[in-house]
Write an enzyme that holds these catalytic residues in place. Structure first.
Site, mmCIF file in Angstrom:
data_model
loop_
_atom_site.group_PDB
_atom_site.id
_atom_site.type_symbol
_atom_site.label_atom_id
_atom_site.label_comp_id
_atom_site.label_asym_id
_atom_site.label_seq_id
_atom_site.Cartn_x
_atom_site.Cartn_y
_atom_site.Cartn_z
ATOM 1 N N GLU A 117 0.820 -1.214 0.000
ATOM 2 C CA GLU A 117 0.000 0.000 0.000
ATOM 3 C C GLU A 117 0.854 1.265 0.000
ATOM 4 O OE1 GLU A 117 -2.834 0.025 3.207
ATOM 5 O OE2 GLU A 117 -3.674 -1.926 2.650
ATOM 6 N N GLU A 184 -8.432 1.866 -4.646
ATOM 7 C CA GLU A 184 -9.551 1.519 -3.756
ATOM 8 C C GLU A 184 -10.356 2.747 -3.361
ATOM 9 O OE1 GLU A 184 -8.515 -0.898 -0.360
ATOM 10 O OE2 GLU A 184 -10.511 -0.649 0.534
HETATM 11 O O1 KIV Z 1 -6.342 -6.962 1.851
HETATM 12 C C1 KIV Z 1 -7.204 -6.899 0.977
HETATM 13 O O2 KIV Z 1 -8.072 -7.770 0.854
HETATM 14 C C2 KIV Z 1 -7.168 -5.762 0.077
HETATM 15 C C3 KIV Z 1 -8.454 -5.392 -0.574
HETATM 16 C C4 KIV Z 1 -8.592 -3.939 -0.720
HETATM 17 C C5 KIV Z 1 -8.653 -6.077 -1.854
HETATM 18 O O3 KIV Z 1 -6.153 -5.156 -0.108
#
Ligand code: KIV
Length: 285
Positions: A117, A184
């Site tokens: 992320e 997202e």
């Molecule tokens: O951890 C997860 O499931 C994600 C979702 C946003 C798909 O990153």
């Protein structure tokens, strides 16, 4: 054996406008069923913290937990492109830490790629992992691991300024060497623009239909994750209802001695029946 898709297939699909399908799985059965259904990709998301372990968020999830679930998913779906999700704290300290944890996903769990992320702020980590020859998927927009800093699980890019930040993050992620991008909880207009701004395939969750593919959390679309349901989820099944009803029926059958029935038991070998009855008489008068 089916043919596992590769990153080149995903680029081709983007080029041809064919949608990429992606779902989370955390265990052998859901992975195996997803493969049987014909999914393109599986994500062993750190959402397992909420869906499997019952935490409030993804922050407490550890590397060791992720590796265990990735291994189970790999065994369940050997013909699917599987992505390991780097948990909070596994890539934040240094480029070296990011590389050594990304290597664990590939070496110990057979993952085809990793996801992490963040945008500009994690660019050096993406470059370092990509330089180690590991496929990286970026994740921008709402990034649940930093939800506290974002003021909660809130949609991003709803103002011009915030949308520009998501665009800059996406460009940084692509420049750093990520080969796909997950966006997202952003408005569909922004996601559609991103699809054209970056060359890499852009997949979305809560980002509308005008992108290269979608990911959804298995517990949400199958209807067994009950803690909360985001606005962007469509439920395709009521697995919770099916499970609760089945367990209720089982309880009822046991209480009424309807289960087990004769077909669920083992018989004494016919030639042993007399000896068996005699033996029992020693114990039951
Ligand atoms: O951890 C997860 O499931 C994600 C979702 C946003 C798909 O990153």
């Amino acid at each position: 054996m089916g043919k596992k898709l590769t990153i080149s297939d995903f680029y081709e699909m983007k080029k041809q406008g064919r949608k990429i399908t992606w779902i989370t799985a955390y265990d052998y059965p859901i992975a195996s069923l997803s493969q049987q259904a014909g999914i393109d990709m599986i994500l062993v998301g750190d959402s397992l913290g909420m869906v499997v372990y019952g935490y409030d968020g993804t922050v407490p999830v550890t590397m060791d937990e992720c590796i265990i679930h990735c291994r189970a998913v790999r065994r369940g779906a050997p013909e699917v492109f599987v992505v390991g999700d780097m948990p909070f704290g596994s890539y934040h300290c240094s480029d070296e830490q990011a590389v050594s944890n990304a290597v664990r996903f590939v070496k110990e769990a057979g993952m085809d790629a990793i996801k992490l992320e963040g945008g500009t702020r994690v660019a050096s980590k993406i470059s370092a992992i990509a330089d180690a020859g590991i496929l990286v998927i970026g994740h921008v927009g709402l990034t649940p691991q930093s939800s506290a800093a974002l003021g909660g699980f809130k949609a991003q890019g709803r103002t011009a300024e915030s949308a520009e930040a998501v665009i800059e993050d996406s460009i940084a992620v692509e420049k750093a060497g990520a080969r796909m991008l997950l966006v997202e909880a952003v408005p569909p207009e922004l996601a559609k623009a991103l699809r054209d701004i970056v060359k890499i395939p852009v997949l979305g969750i809560g980002a509308g239909a005008d992108i290269d593919g979608q990911v959804m959390i298995c517990g949400d679309i199958l209807g067994y994750f009950q803690a909360f349901t985001p606005k962007f989820v469509k439920k395709y099944a009521d697995v919770a209802g099916v499970i609760i009803n089945a367990i209720k029926e089982y309880i009822d059958d046991v209480q009424k001695s309807k289960f087990p029935a004769p077909q669920h038991t083992y018989s004494i070998m016919p030639e042993e029946k007399d000896k068996f009855d005699k033996m029992l008489k020693k114990y039951i008068k």
